[in-house]
Design a protein around this motif. Structure first.
Motif, PDB file in Angstrom:
ATOM      1  N   GLY A  15       0.826  -1.209   0.000  1.00 41.30           N
ATOM      2  CA  GLY A  15       0.000   0.000   0.000  1.00 41.30           C
ATOM      3  C   GLY A  15       0.859   1.257   0.000  1.00 41.30           C
ATOM      4  N   LYS A  16       1.924   1.238   0.782  1.00 39.36           N
ATOM      5  CA  LYS A  16       2.815   2.417   0.827  1.00 39.36           C
ATOM      6  C   LYS A  16       3.496   2.640  -0.516  1.00 39.36           C
ATOM      7  CE  LYS A  16       3.760   1.973   5.766  1.00 39.36           C
ATOM      8  NZ  LYS A  16       4.736   1.515   6.760  1.00 39.36           N
ATOM      9  N   VAL A  17       3.854   1.540  -1.175  1.00 36.33           N
ATOM     10  CA  VAL A  17       4.502   1.672  -2.487  1.00 36.33           C
ATOM     11  C   VAL A  17       3.486   2.180  -3.521  1.00 36.33           C
ATOM     12  CG1 VAL A  17       5.741   0.454  -4.329  1.00 36.33           C
ATOM     13  CG2 VAL A  17       6.214  -0.095  -1.930  1.00 36.33           C
ATOM     14  N   TYR A  18       2.254   1.651  -3.461  1.00 37.22           N
ATOM     15  CA  TYR A  18       1.219   2.143  -4.387  1.00 37.22           C
ATOM     16  C   TYR A  18       0.995   3.647  -4.193  1.00 37.22           C
ATOM     17  CZ  TYR A  18      -0.056  -2.832  -5.027  1.00 37.22           C
ATOM     18  OH  TYR A  18      -0.051  -4.168  -5.301  1.00 37.22           O
ATOM     19  N   ASP A  19       0.967   4.088  -2.928  1.00 39.81           N
ATOM     20  CA  ASP A  19       0.781   5.521  -2.662  1.00 39.81           C
ATOM     21  C   ASP A  19       1.894   6.324  -3.329  1.00 39.81           C
ATOM     22  OD1 ASP A  19      -1.407   4.863  -1.135  1.00 39.81           O
ATOM     23  OD2 ASP A  19      -0.396   5.102   0.801  1.00 39.81           O
ATOM     24  N   TRP A  20       3.122   5.825  -3.186  1.00 42.38           N
ATOM     25  CA  TRP A  20       4.244   6.518  -3.789  1.00 42.38           C
ATOM     26  C   TRP A  20       4.081   6.551  -5.311  1.00 42.38           C
ATOM     27  CZ3 TRP A  20       7.877   5.253  -7.410  1.00 42.38           C
ATOM     28  CH2 TRP A  20       8.932   6.151  -7.563  1.00 42.38           C
ATOM     29  N   MET A  21       3.682   5.417  -5.901  1.00 42.53           N
ATOM     30  CA  MET A  21       3.503   5.344  -7.361  1.00 42.53           C
ATOM     31  C   MET A  21       2.448   6.357  -7.826  1.00 42.53           C
ATOM     32  SD  MET A  21       3.632   1.164  -7.874  1.00 42.53           S
ATOM     33  CE  MET A  21       3.382   1.150  -9.656  1.00 42.53           C
ATOM     34  N   SER A  22       1.329   6.425  -7.102  1.00 43.00           N
ATOM     35  CA  SER A  22       0.283   7.404  -7.429  1.00 43.00           C
ATOM     36  C   SER A  22       0.852   8.804  -7.458  1.00 43.00           C
ATOM     37  CB  SER A  22      -0.801   7.408  -6.349  1.00 43.00           C
ATOM     38  OG  SER A  22      -1.684   6.384  -6.529  1.00 43.00           O
ATOM     39  N   GLY A  23       1.574   9.147  -6.382  1.00 47.98           N
ATOM     40  CA  GLY A  23       2.138  10.491  -6.262  1.00 47.98           C
ATOM     41  C   GLY A  23       3.088  10.819  -7.398  1.00 47.98           C
ATOM     42  N   GLU A  24       3.818   9.807  -7.868  1.00 48.97           N
ATOM     43  CA  GLU A  24       4.845  10.027  -8.898  1.00 48.97           C
ATOM     44  C   GLU A  24       4.319   9.765 -10.304  1.00 48.97           C
ATOM     45  OE1 GLU A  24       8.376  10.659  -8.622  1.00 48.97           O
ATOM     46  OE2 GLU A  24       7.802  11.372  -6.614  1.00 48.97           O
ATOM     47  N   GLY A  25       3.100   9.269 -10.392  1.00 48.74           N
ATOM     48  CA  GLY A  25       2.563   8.942 -11.719  1.00 48.74           C
ATOM     49  C   GLY A  25       3.234   7.758 -12.382  1.00 48.74           C
ATOM     50  N   VAL A  26       3.737   6.822 -11.573  1.00 53.45           N
ATOM     51  CA  VAL A  26       4.343   5.604 -12.137  1.00 53.45           C
ATOM     52  C   VAL A  26       3.249   4.536 -12.222  1.00 53.45           C
ATOM     53  CG1 VAL A  26       6.006   3.747 -11.717  1.00 53.45           C
ATOM     54  CG2 VAL A  26       6.653   6.132 -11.280  1.00 53.45           C
ATOM     55  N   ALA A  27       2.993   4.033 -13.439  1.00 47.97           N
ATOM     56  CA  ALA A  27       1.873   3.100 -13.632  1.00 47.97           C
ATOM     57  C   ALA A  27       2.257   1.660 -13.329  1.00 47.97           C
ATOM     58  CB  ALA A  27       1.364   3.202 -15.067  1.00 47.97           C
ATOM     59  N   LEU A  28       3.525   1.310 -13.590  1.00 50.07           N
ATOM     60  CA  LEU A  28       3.963  -0.076 -13.380  1.00 50.07           C
ATOM     61  C   LEU A  28       5.396  -0.076 -12.855  1.00 50.07           C
ATOM     62  CD1 LEU A  28       3.264  -3.141 -13.810  1.00 50.07           C
ATOM     63  CD2 LEU A  28       4.403  -2.950 -16.028  1.00 50.07           C
ATOM     64  N   LEU A  29       5.603  -0.904 -11.856  1.00 48.78           N
ATOM     65  CA  LEU A  29       6.939  -1.026 -11.264  1.00 48.78           C
ATOM     66  C   LEU A  29       7.350  -2.473 -11.397  1.00 48.78           C
ATOM     67  CD1 LEU A  29       9.064   0.479  -9.589  1.00 48.78           C
ATOM     68  CD2 LEU A  29       7.738  -0.086  -7.545  1.00 48.78           C
ATOM     69  N   MET A  30       8.563  -2.708 -11.902  1.00 49.15           N
ATOM     70  CA  MET A  30       9.051  -4.080 -11.996  1.00 49.15           C
ATOM     71  C   MET A  30      10.251  -4.273 -11.081  1.00 49.15           C
ATOM     72  SD  MET A  30      10.622  -6.269 -15.207  1.00 49.15           S
ATOM     73  CE  MET A  30      12.088  -7.274 -14.873  1.00 49.15           C
ATOM     74  N   LEU A  31      10.186  -5.300 -10.238  1.00 46.18           N
ATOM     75  CA  LEU A  31      11.316  -5.667  -9.383  1.00 46.18           C
ATOM     76  C   LEU A  31      11.795  -7.048  -9.814  1.00 46.18           C
ATOM     77  CD1 LEU A  31       9.812  -4.654  -5.936  1.00 46.18           C
ATOM     78  CD2 LEU A  31      11.293  -3.318  -7.411  1.00 46.18           C
ATOM     79  N   GLU A  32      13.082  -7.286  -9.663  1.00 46.66           N
ATOM     80  CA  GLU A  32      13.630  -8.582 -10.048  1.00 46.66           C
ATOM     81  C   GLU A  32      14.562  -9.069  -8.956  1.00 46.66           C
ATOM     82  OE1 GLU A  32      16.304  -8.484 -13.382  1.00 46.66           O
ATOM     83  OE2 GLU A  32      16.133 -10.641 -13.729  1.00 46.66           O
ATOM     84  N   ASP A  33      14.338 -10.297  -8.489  1.00 53.55           N
ATOM     85  CA  ASP A  33      15.271 -10.915  -7.557  1.00 53.55           C
ATOM     86  C   ASP A  33      15.873 -12.118  -8.271  1.00 53.55           C
ATOM     87  OD1 ASP A  33      16.539 -11.354  -5.035  1.00 53.55           O
ATOM     88  OD2 ASP A  33      15.166 -13.013  -4.686  1.00 53.55           O
ATOM     89  N   ALA A  34      17.123 -12.004  -8.666  1.00 55.22           N
ATOM     90  CA  ALA A  34      17.747 -13.054  -9.472  1.00 55.22           C
ATOM     91  C   ALA A  34      19.214 -13.170  -9.097  1.00 55.22           C
ATOM     92  CB  ALA A  34      17.609 -12.724 -10.956  1.00 55.22           C
ATOM     93  N   GLU A  35      19.823 -14.276  -9.487  1.00 50.05           N
ATOM     94  CA  GLU A  35      21.242 -14.490  -9.228  1.00 50.05           C
ATOM     95  C   GLU A  35      22.045 -13.319  -9.799  1.00 50.05           C
ATOM     96  OE1 GLU A  35      22.701 -18.160 -10.893  1.00 50.05           O
ATOM     97  OE2 GLU A  35      24.577 -18.062  -9.799  1.00 50.05           O
ATOM     98  N   GLY A  36      22.901 -12.728  -8.988  1.00 48.24           N
ATOM     99  CA  GLY A  36      23.715 -11.619  -9.462  1.00 48.24           C
ATOM    100  C   GLY A  36      22.997 -10.281  -9.359  1.00 48.24           C
ATOM    101  N   ARG A  37      21.699 -10.303  -9.102  1.00 48.86           N
ATOM    102  CA  ARG A  37      20.928  -9.052  -8.953  1.00 48.86           C
ATOM    103  C   ARG A  37      19.873  -9.287  -7.883  1.00 48.86           C
ATOM    104  NH1 ARG A  37      21.296  -8.947 -14.084  1.00 48.86           N
ATOM    105  NH2 ARG A  37      19.346 -10.061 -14.376  1.00 48.86           N
ATOM    106  N   ARG A  38      20.343  -9.594  -6.681  1.00 48.15           N
ATOM    107  CA  ARG A  38      19.419  -9.869  -5.584  1.00 48.15           C
ATOM    108  C   ARG A  38      18.668  -8.605  -5.190  1.00 48.15           C
ATOM    109  NH1 ARG A  38      17.761 -14.414  -5.834  1.00 48.15           N
ATOM    110  NH2 ARG A  38      19.378 -15.861  -6.409  1.00 48.15           N
ATOM    111  N   ASP A  39      17.380  -8.727  -4.958  1.00 46.32           N
ATOM    112  CA  ASP A  39      16.589  -7.591  -4.500  1.00 46.32           C
ATOM    113  C   ASP A  39      15.577  -8.113  -3.486  1.00 46.32           C
ATOM    114  OD1 ASP A  39      15.118  -5.398  -3.982  1.00 46.32           O
ATOM    115  OD2 ASP A  39      14.645  -4.903  -6.059  1.00 46.32           O
TER     116      ASP A  39
END
Lengths: 378, 378
Positions: A15-39
C-alpha cells in the motif's frame, strides 16, 4: 510459512509503495530478484524468499512471477501468482506481457530497478517502446522503498526481537564453550553458529561468519572467512556473525581477549569507550553521520583510525539504510523503528584487531540495544 | 598465497585479454568486484580474491585497486597495486584517475562491465566525457572473457584435480557416515561438508549446500537450504554441494535412496539412464545444447520433464559458460579444457526428487569424469 500477521504486513507495505507510485505517476513497477541481482524488496512486499519478478500496478495489484511456483505457494502473498514459464522465462518479454495483463495504458510510466545493467536497459526500452521507461537512483522507486524499508514496522520489530533472542542464546553458549575449552578453532566457532541457529528455526546465518583468531584478527574481513587456525588464544580473536530469522538478519561481533599486552589493552579500552560514545549518540532526529563523526574524532584524538564505517541499517539485507558513516553525502536521519549496528573497531597488523558490535533499535527516546554480544576475557 | 605457477598463469591470462583489446581497439578496460556486483574475472586475472577494481590498459599494464590492501599484498599479482583511498573510494573518480595514471589518450575507447547499472553508467559517461565509453554484452570484453574463462588452462585443471580429489574424499566419508547412521539430519549432512572441506584447505563450500531429506527433496532448490529435518530416511534425499579450492568450485549431487516405491525406482532408473546418455554425448566439437536435447527427448519419451538445464560450466563461479541447455539461443560448443556439470534430475511433489551430478572435463576424446558422487542405497 503463511502467517496472517505477516500477510497483512505485506499488504500494508505494498500500500505504501502504491501511494508513492500514485504520487509520482508511475503506472507499473518491476522488481527482479535473481542471481547476481538480488533484490530482497520482493520478499519484503510478498514474502517470496527468492528468485522472482514482481510487478506492481498503480491500480494496486501485485503480480508475482516466481521461478519455483511451489515455494511461492508456500510463502508468497500477491494478487496474482503466475509461473515464469507463462511469461516466456525472459524478463523483457515477461515485462511486456505483465503490462498487458495488468492493463497498463500505452504511454504510461514504467519503472525498472536501478540495478538494471545498461545493455539490458537498452533491450527493455526497445521492447517497451509504447511506454515511458524509467530507471533511476535519485528520486526513483528503489530509493523510496529503501527509505520505507529502513523504518521497520511492528511485524518486523517482532521478528527482530525473536532473531535477537536467538542471537543472544548463541553468544551466551559461545562464551560458555570458549571458557570450557570446547571451542578452540575458527571452524569450531563458525560452525557452532551455523548449527545452533538452524536448530532454533533460523534459515541460516545472516552472512558468511567471520571467525579470525589471533593470527588473522588484524583484517577487517578475514579471508578465508574461517579456517582451521586457533581461536581464543593469546591476543585478540574476533567472531562476527548474524542469524537470519524469517529473512531478518542480525549482526554482532564478539571480541575474545586473552593475555593482552599493554598496547592491546589500550586498543580495547578505546574501542569500548567508542562503543559507549556511539550508543549515547543514538537518538531519533540525529543525523546518521553524527555518531560516526563523534567516534572518528574520538579515535583521532587518541592517534588511531577506524578503517570502516561505524555501522549500518540491517533488515532483510545485511547492509541497508541508514549508513552510519561520517561522510558529507550521508543525508540520513535516525528515526524510530530503524534497526542499526554499532560496530567500532581498531586493527593493527602486529597487535591484531578488536571490534564490538550490537544491533540497536532506534526508539522515540534513544536506542534500545537488542543484542547482547560483547567482550569475552579468557 | 603467492605461488609462482599461479602468478605466471595470471600474466598469461591478462595477455589474452590484452590481445583482445588490441584487436578491438579498446584502450582501457575496467572491471569491478563489489558487493551486489561480483565479478570473479578480477580474481582470474590477478588472484585478488574479492572487492577490488581492476584496470587493464592496451599498453599491457594492470592496475589493481583493492579495498583491502593487506589481502592484495598476500594474494594479488598486477603491475601496480594502489589502495582504494588513493582513488577517492568512488569508482567513477577512480576510473578517471586510473585513465590518467595509465596515460590513456583522450578520445580512446574505454570499456565498462555489462553489469554496470544504467544510472551508474550515466555518471561514468558524464565524468569521462573525454573518452568513448562502451558498455556492451554482445561483442564486448565480458563476453570475450567469458569464452576465455570457459576453457581452463593447465594451472586451472591442476587445481580442479585437487578440488575434485577433496570432493571425492567427502562423498566417500558421507557415504560411510550415512551407512553407519552418523548422518541422520539435513544439518548434519550440510555441516559435515563445510567442516571437512575447510579442514582440507578449501576456502569453504562452493555455494550454499542443499540438503533435502525425503520431505523436501521434491524441490529443485530446497528453501531453506538445510534444516533439522531427517536425511536418509525412506524415500529420496538429495545432497547437492561443492567445495571451493583456491577459488575453483566443484558441484556434485548425491541421491540417497531408502525403501523406494515402484514409481520412485522408475524415476531413479530414468535418471541413471539420462546421466549415462548425457555423458556419452560429451565430446569436443559437440554443440552444448546437444546432450541437453538428448536428455530432454529421452525423458519426454518416458512421459517425464526435467524442470532445469542438464548442466553448466563451472570455475571461479558456480555457474559459468558453457550452459548445457536445450535452447535455440545456446551457441556454445564443447571444447577441450571446459569443465562442466552433468546433472539430470526428476522431481515429484509426492514422490520426492532424485538428481545425479558430477563434474566433467572435456578432453580431446570425450569427457573425463572428475568427481565420483552417485547413488547411495541405504
Amino acid at each position: 510459512m503463511r502467517d496472517p500477521a505477516r500477510q497483512a504486513a505485506y499488504a500494508l507495505r505494498r500500500g505504501k509503495v502504491y501511494d508513492w507510485m500514485s504520487g509520482e505517476g508511475v503506472a507499473l513497477l518491476m522488481l527482479e530478484d535473481a542471481e547476481g541481482r538480488r533484490d530482497s524488496t520482493v520478499r519484503w512486499l510478498t514474502g517470496q524468499p527468492g528468485d522472482a519478478l514482481l510487478f506492481l500496478s498503480v491500480a494496486r495489484k501485485a503480480l508475482l512471477v516466481p521461478w519455483d511456483i511451489n515455494i511461492a505457494g508456500i510463502y508468497a502473498e500477491a494478487d496474482y501468482i503466475r509461473s515464469y514459464g507463462e511469461f516466456d522465462r525472459l524478463p523483457v518479454k515477461a515485462c511486456r506481457k505483465a503490462a498487458a495483463f495488468l492493463k497498463i495504458p500505452h504511454g504510461s510510466k514504467l519503472e525498472l530497478s536501478p540495478l538494471t545493467p545498461y545493455p539490458r536497459f537498452l533491450t527493455f526500452i526497445e521492447a517497451l517502446d509504447n511506454f515511458d521507461v524509467l530507471c533511476r537512483e535519485e528520486g526513483g522507486a528503489a530509493a523510496a522503498m529503501e527509505s520505507l524499508r529502513a523504518v521497520k514496522d511492528e511485524e518486523e520489530i517482532r521478528l527482530y526481537r525473536r532473531a535477537s533472542a536467538i542471537t543472544n542464546e548463541l553468544t551466551e553458549l559461545i562464551e560458555k564453550n570458549l571458557k570450557a575449552g570446547k571451542i578452540t578453532t575458527e571452524i569450531e566457532a563458525a560452525l557452532f553458529v551455523d548449527t545452533e541457529c538452524r536448530k532454533r528455526g533460523c534459515e541460516g546465518t545472516g552472512f558468511e561468519t567471520l571467525a579470525a583468531g589471533p593470527s588473522r584478527s588484524f583484517a577487517i574481513h578475514a579471508f578465508p572467512s574461517y579456517t582451521g587456525e586457533g581461536f581464543g588464544g593469546k591476543g585478540f580473536s574476533i567472531l562476527d556473525f548474524g542469524v537470519k530469522y524469517a529473512g531478518y538478519i542480525t549482526d554482532v561481533t564478539m571480541t575474545v581477549a586473552r593475555d593482552l599486552s599493554k598496547p592491546q589493552e589500550r586498543m580495547l579500552a578505546l574501542t569500548e569507550k567508542a562503543y559507549k560514545l556511539a550508543l549515547s549518540k543514538v537518538r531519533p532526529g540525529t543525523p546518521a553521520a553524527e555518531p560516526a563523526a563523534a567516534v572518528d574524532a574520538f579515535f583521532a584524538r587518541a592517534g588511531k583510525t577506524m578503517p570502516h564505517a561505524l555501522g549500518h541499517g540491517i533488515g532483510l539485507d545485511a547492509h541497508e539504510g541508514p549508513p552510519l558513516r561520517n561522510r558529507g553525502d550521508n543525508h540520513w536521519t535516525l528515526e524510530p523503528g530503524m534497526v542499526i549496528t554499532i560496530e567500532p573497531g581498531l586493527y593493527d597488523p602486529k597487535l591484531g584487531g578488536c571490534r564490538l558490535e550490537n544491533d540497536v533499535l532506534v526508539t522515540g527516546q534513544g536506542g534500545e540495544v537488542l543484542t547482547a554480544s560483547g567482550l569475552i576475557r579468557l
